[in-house]
Every structure is written in C-alpha cells, then in structure tokens.
Write an enzyme that holds these catalytic residues in place. Sequence first.
Site, PDB file in Angstrom:
ATOM      1  N   HIS A  14       0.929  -1.087  -0.086  1.00 43.67           N
ATOM      2  CA  HIS A  14       0.034   0.048   0.002  1.00 43.67           C
ATOM      3  C   HIS A  14       1.016   1.301  -0.001  1.00 43.67           C
ATOM      4  CE1 HIS A  14      -3.791  -2.251   0.894  1.00 43.67           C
ATOM      5  NE2 HIS A  14      -3.108  -2.741   1.434  1.00 43.67           N
TER       6      HIS A  14
ATOM      7  N   GLU B 274      -9.890 -10.479   6.433  1.00 45.31           N
ATOM      8  CA  GLU B 274      -8.682  -9.887   7.396  1.00 45.31           C
ATOM      9  C   GLU B 274      -9.038  -9.596   8.939  1.00 45.31           C
ATOM     10  OE1 GLU B 274      -6.654  -6.316   6.033  1.00 45.31           O
ATOM     11  OE2 GLU B 274      -5.081  -6.512   7.555  1.00 45.31           O
TER      12      GLU B 274
HETATM   13 ZN   LIG Z   1      -3.388  -4.976   2.129  1.00 44.75          ZN
END
Ligand SMILES: [Zn+2]
Length: 444
Positions: free
Chosen positions: A90, A241
């Site tokens: 990211h 996640e």
């Molecule tokens: Zn990620």
Amino acid sequence: MLPSTSNYLLKNACVPLCLIETQSIALNADTIATRQTRDGLCMVDLEIATGAIAQITPAGTELSSSKGDIPVIDWRGGLVFPCFVDMHTHLDKAHAWERSPNPDGTFSSAIETVGADAQKNWNADDVYRRMEFGLKCSYAHGTKAIRTHIDSGGEQANISLAVFEELRAEWGDRLILQAVSLVSLDYLLTPAGEKLADKMAEIGGIFGGVAYVNPDLDQQLDRVFSLAKERGLNLDFHTDENDDPESVTLREIAKTAIRHQFAGQIICGHCCSLAVQPPELVTETLILVKEANIGIVTLPMCNLYLQDRQSGRTPRWRGVTLVHELKAAGIPIAIASDNCRDPFYGFGDHDVLEVFNMAVRIAHLDMPYGDWPSAVTKTPADLMGLPNLGRIAVGLPADLILFKARNFSELLSRSQRDRTVLWQGIEIDTTLPDYRELDDLLVT
Ligand SMILES: [Zn+2]
C-alpha cells in the site's frame, strides 16, 4: 567488489534449487539436485554475458572452468537469489506514521486514522513523495516488481492513480509496478464503481476491493466479476482480514468465480479467518479456491501487528492464514509486505528479505524450507503475470541479490543490509533514502 562489466563468471553461488529453472541447466539437472543441502540449496557457477545469465553449471565442473577469458568472481558459497517480487503493498498509505500513528494498534483505528490522514494530506505531492520513498527502499533492497493497492474512493482515485502512473513511467527502467483499485465492494454497486472499472482498464491496472460479510455480498461479487469480465481485468481482493469464523468472503469469491467461469487471474489477500474456522469448512473452502484457480497472498507482518490485539491482553494468535494447508492443497501462495510505517503497520522498510524472515518465524516455514523461497520470488511473479521474474534461468537478465550469508541460518540471523544487488549483471547503488526527505510532510 564486482567488475563493472556485465560479462563474468560468478563462481560458487549458493542458490535455492526451487529458484533455478532446471531445464535450463547445462549438464544433467540431477547432478545439481543430488548435490543440494538439506535446506534445498545448491552450489552453482553462473556465467553472465551482456547482463543475462548465459550458463548455469554445477560449481567447479569442467563447463564452467573452461571460461578462461572472462573475469571470475568467487562468491565463496554466498547465497544468490533472483530479485524479489512484492505483490501486495500500500504505497499510497506508507510513511505517514509520525503524523498519523495508530492510537491503539487496532484494525478499526487503522481504518479511521488512514481515512483522516487521506482527507487532510493526500494531495498529489504528498502521495508522490511517500510512494517514491517506498520505491527507493524497495529498489535498494533488491525488489524488481511491486503491486500496490491504491485507495480509490471518489476524487482520491484520480489523484493517487495519476501519481501512480507518473511513478510507473519514471521508474519503468528499474521496477515493474502494478496498481489495484481499493474500495469496499459496496462502492462498486454505484455508478462511480463502473467508472473506476473503466479507469483501471484505461491505466492497465487490476480491479479489486475489500470484501466484507454483509447482506449484499452476493450482489457485490456478481457486480465486481461482471465489471472485470466486460473489461478483461484481473482481480485482487482483500478478504477476511479478521478472526471471525463467520467471515467467509474467500469462499464466496471462489463460488462466484466458478459461477462466472471467470478466466482472469484472481488473488485473495490475508484470508486470516480461515485459520479460526472448523476443519470441514476449511476443507470445503480450499476445494473451491483450488477449483476457482485463486492465488493467495499472506501478509504475516501486518497480520501479526493487527490481529488478536486487545489493550492489556497478551495476543494468543499470530494472525496468519493456513499457509501450509493452502500449499498442500496445491494452491499458489505468495508472501508480501503489505503496509509500511502507517496506521496498519507501524514498522517496515519494503525489504522482502525481512518479510520472508518474519514469515519463516511466524508460520514455521523452516522445517523444511522446501520451496518457500518461491513465495517471495517465483510464485508472486507468476501470479502477477511476469513469468521471467523471480527465478534464475539461462537467457533471463542477471537481476540478482547476492548475500554473504551461506545458508538460511546465516541469512535470517542478520539484516543482510550489506547485500549486493545486480541489475542486468551490474551492481546498483543500494543506499536507502534518508527519512529526513519526508520531514516537511510529517509536521502535524
Ligand atoms: Zn493490504
């Protein structure tokens, strides 16, 4: 240390056998295989000619010693890897820690803090400089290809994707960069979602998003697959996640892919909740994932940081998905770095060796090491559609990382900051960027 020519013989290089394309080895590939150590390492001589690997021979054999007329470098048993491939990052969020630290280290605070940081600071200059800082680190550590997710909601998509395109062009002679759009999947049900799909097709990107369990998940997944199919886009999702056994978006994505007979490449990252689900559900999911031809990326450093975190309570779970079970099921699995010095992960330096090092410890990839080095090289290269990267083969560029360490214990016990990185056989400058470069951006 190395000659400033791209023609030489690199003698006594210790290479993980799983990273050598054995069909390209002179002599019998078995000769090399029978000489491997218990960690799957083997000693070879690499002839480098005009920046490419011209010949791979078992160390000290006649074929290699016949090369009398080129410089010889004796690497004395040091490890040699192909350059790394970091397939889940990211870069747009990275290096904002000082101005936007995560107040309690949790996932929800990470989302909230990044949102506020973006709102306040993510103009083109800010995104450009932090992203470029990450590229400088990656390059210096020996990475050749990077895929980054880019927060793509609303106007931010135009700002960040334009910066991405600029950096992709500027760094094109050194790094291969891929971008994935990142929004939560409900966004894709809006007209803006369709525009985003168009945009990703226009810039040669990958379509993606975060899948959450919600009443509209089926509709959202149908939409994302339809948008991707219409435009010939590959897909890359953030899935599960979390530590909620009810989080089954990986399974739902696999089912949708099968229903749509999707022919593109699908990647699912994280898949943490798989590790806390009942065995029957896991088995069922792995069968579907395999059938749907999905590749998995695990992000062990970020998972270790965010998962199982509660104030005042010691974490019990390492946060990673079922890497061994996925591999045993024949599902390709890559390891990548994810966030770097941002609210999702307060540390990191875009060093894939550190990622591999941590993954070995967190997920027990060392007994045996087997072909786990592929998870940061060959496998992500294949999943990113870059079949010439992440491996050592005759005819491929000599884009290599040379370590002084001679085995995994030596490799993973020191930082290896003194590694040598070769680009087409020539040593590159591995100086890391100075943190001070970003100081003016980080004033709060
Ligand atoms: Zn990620």
